[in-house]
Design a protein around this motif. Structure first.
Motif: not given
Length: 647
Positions: A508-534
């Motif tokens: 449970f804790a692991f899942y939500f720690g990982i989901i931080a990568d796509v959860t604003p305000p600090v969503a590094l994976a989503a920000f990287a995707g935004a960089g590619i997609a402009k």
């Protein structure tokens, strides 16, 4: 891929810039000449040492881990400049000095091992100075490779350890002076040289080396081509290709951001050319890539750490993680499909796509090492032995066809690349050891657990909710391995106090720690995707969080009904029923979030489908019956509207 799509694909230079921006592990020097040879020699020697201990047996824990850290710190300081403005084609004198110190300080333990054991915790001045420098070097290495978030967390934990008596309330403790803290962090297996770096020095390094050889054989492009052949023609085909290829890459990748850039360089431009909005295209890739960290058999290397922390056999962990991971990807796939239907998007022409028969005939043998490693792990081989045999098998199977064959120089280059790829994990696990050391010294884990349970008044649902929020915050900007270490140490104890099964609490804790990568305000994976997609980063993050809706539901399901993790299974029918209701519920919630099922939903319909979906994923006969009734009502309303529109 057509010429149009090829021309729109992200250039290698752009991809590298984006990766460097969002993933510190890419911010390394590109050396040439003498220094390049020196670094290559150290990296190759590092890999050879790891292979030697895998074959002939690991050394005593402190010695094995100290040598592992010495290699890691030395390479980090040689390859990653202290400042971005420093040259990338040569080594700065300060970095050279810190590289020497990085190698020497952990080797102090090796050189004085017997003496340190006999002293049994007594700290001399030399020990204190060496240990203090060691802790500082670990924090600096993590800053260079991983980034500031994890270093900031570690620094706050150190302050907490020193300031214990002055902290008000339940989190107060007796405190520790600096020599005691340094001794605990650097000269015991409770701190820097604890379980995380212990797993890094055995299992994880070999799996990273295995991944380096798979990369040499062209496995990444094979996954993309295979996904294109399977799903490229379907509605919204490129988006489904992103889900498939990123899921496959996630089985061997240890970084959400690197996965986004690796596969997103091809899939995001294809999605945009088909008609997807840039923020949705970036979100699809980010969500799919992040899910790779939840996908067995490696789970971003967290599976090995979980086995050590929980003392649950590794093969049981990956089997337990399989159904939740598949539900996650089903949710992402559903969101992609509904968006494609809403926009009326078609797939690519079959003429533009590779043929699955040709792919399998030419490169299908590349799947053999992955099949072999899963078989070895499930049948009881230790992860270290399974990874060792898989490395040999990957090289051997690559030799079967000329188009995948690797040369002797490629084999040597694989040793170097494997060591380079491991540096991020070494820095993260060593820094996470600082956090664990403070937790074991102060009892913070139990204090935090008690605080969360107290705040929730002992209510399980509220405790789960507060643990979810805590895990998302702790996971922001932190790589997978350290992410699990932090969330399992700080957040999971609250659930254990309420008698949640150990594996369910940690997962449970692991899942939500990982989901931080796509959860604003600090969503590094989503920000990287935004960089590619402009695209707008915040909008991309919001879309990614919507697509990842299953990840917000599945952990609650397996806590309330551990059968989803194959725990306390009463019957196969019980598992099938949970899976079936969960799948239907995820479709309903996804349709509510996207606002489309058969046709565009009204506000009332969205509420009906959302509530019905939540009730279906909530275990229980009454909730299933009510949920099914609401979905039947929502479906009836939609069909009635469709019939009226045709008149």
């Amino acid at each position: 891929m057509s010429e149009k799509h090829t021309n729109e694909a992200l250039s290698a230079v752009d991809a590298e810039d984006i990766l460097r921006k969002y993933d510190k592990e890419s911010d390394f020097r590109k050396l040439e000449g003498f220094w390049a040879k020196v670094v290559a020699a150290i990296a190759i020697t590092f890999s050879v040492f790891q292979l030697y201990t895998a074959v002939f047996g690991v050394l005593d824990a402190m010695i094995q881990r100290s040598i592992h850290l010495a290699f890691g710190l030395c390479l980090i300081f040689l390859l990653y400049p202290a400042r971005k403005s420093w040259p990338r084609d040569r080594i700065h004198p300060i970095d050279f000095i810190t590289a020497i110190a990085g190698a020497a300080v952990p080797l102090y333990i090796v050189a004085n091992y017997k003496t340190l054991v006999l002293r049994a915790g007594t700290v001399t001045t030399a020990d204190f100075i060496t240990g203090l420098i060691g802790v500082m070097l670990v924090l600096e290495a993590a800053r260079r490779v991983v980034g500031l978030p994890i270093v900031t967390i570690a620094f706050l934990f150190i302050i907490y350890a020193l300031a214990g008596p002055y902290i008000p309330g339940q989190l107060a403790h007796r405190g520790a002076d600096l020599p005691t803290l340094v001794q605990h962090l650097f000269f015991t297996t409770e701190g820097i040289f604890g379980i995380p770096i212990g797993v890094s020095s055995t299992f994880i390094f070999l799996f990273i080396l295995f991944g380096a050889y798979l990369e040499k054989t062209g496995m990444g492009q094979f996954f993309i081509d295979l996904a294109n052949a399977i799903a490229g023609w379907a509605s919204g085909g490129p988006a489904k290709v992103a889900v498939l290829s990123s899921g496959l890459m996630g089985t061997v990748s240890g970084s959400s951001v690197a996965n986004v850039v690796g596969t997103g360089s091809f899939t995001i431009p294809m999605m945009k050319s088909l008609g997807y909005k840039p923020e949705f295209a970036g979100a699809v890739e980010a969500t799919a890539s992040t899910g790779g960290q939840l996908m067995p058999p490696i789970m971003g290397a967290a599976a090995f750490l979980m086995a050590e922390f929980t003392q649950i056999p590794y093969n049981k962990i990956i089997l337990s993680a399989a159904i939740p991971a598949l539900l996650y990807y089903f949710g992402v796939w559903t969101g992609v499909h509904l968006e494609a239907k809403r926009l009326g998007l078609k797939g690519l022409s079959r003429d533009e796509l590779p043929k699955i028969k040709n792919i399998m005939m030419e490169r299908g043998h590349l799947m053999f090492p992955l099949i072999a490693i899963v078989y070895l792990l499930v049948t009881g081989y230790t992860p270290m032995k399974a990874a060792l045999y898989a490395i040999v098998f990957s090289i051997a199977t690559a030799m079967l066809r000329k188009n995948t064959r690797i040369s002797f120089s490629d084999i040597i280059a694989g040793l170097e690349q494997g060591a380079r790829n491991a540096l991020g994990v070494i820095a993260a696990t060593a820094c996470a050891g600082v956090i664990i050391g403070v937790v074991t010294l102060t009892g913070l884990g139990l204090k935090m657990g008690s605080s969360l349970v107290g705040l929730a008044g002992g209510n399980l649902f509220l405790t789960l909710f507060f643990t979810m929020i805590t895990s998302i915050i702790l996971g922001m900007g932190v790589p997978t391995t350290a992410n699990y270490v932090i969330t399992s140490t700080i957040a999971a104890p609250a659930l254990l106090m309420l008698n949640v099964p150990v594996l369910a609490a940690h997962m449970f804790a692991f899942y939500f720690g990982i989901i931080a990568d796509v959860t604003p305000p600090v969503a590094l994976a989503a920000f990287a995707g935004a960089g590619i997609a402009k695209a707008n980063p915040l909008k991309t993050g919001i879309n990614a969080a919507k697509l990842a809706i299953a990840a917000f539901l599945v952990p609650y399901i397996f806590v309330y009904n551990p059968s989803l993790l194959l725990l306390n299974v009463h019957s196969t029918l019980d598992i099938l029923w949970i899976i079936a209701t969960s799948l239907i519920g995820i479709v309903a919630v996804s349709s509510s979030v996207s606002g489309f099922l058969i046709i565009t939903q009204t506000i009332i319909e969205r509420v009906i489908f959302f509530v019905g979906g939540i009730l279906l994923v909530t275990p229980g006969l009454y909730t299933d019956v009510i949920g099914a009734g609401l979905l039947a009502l929502g479906h009836f309303i939609q069909m009635t509207r469709v019939k009226k529109s045709k008149k």
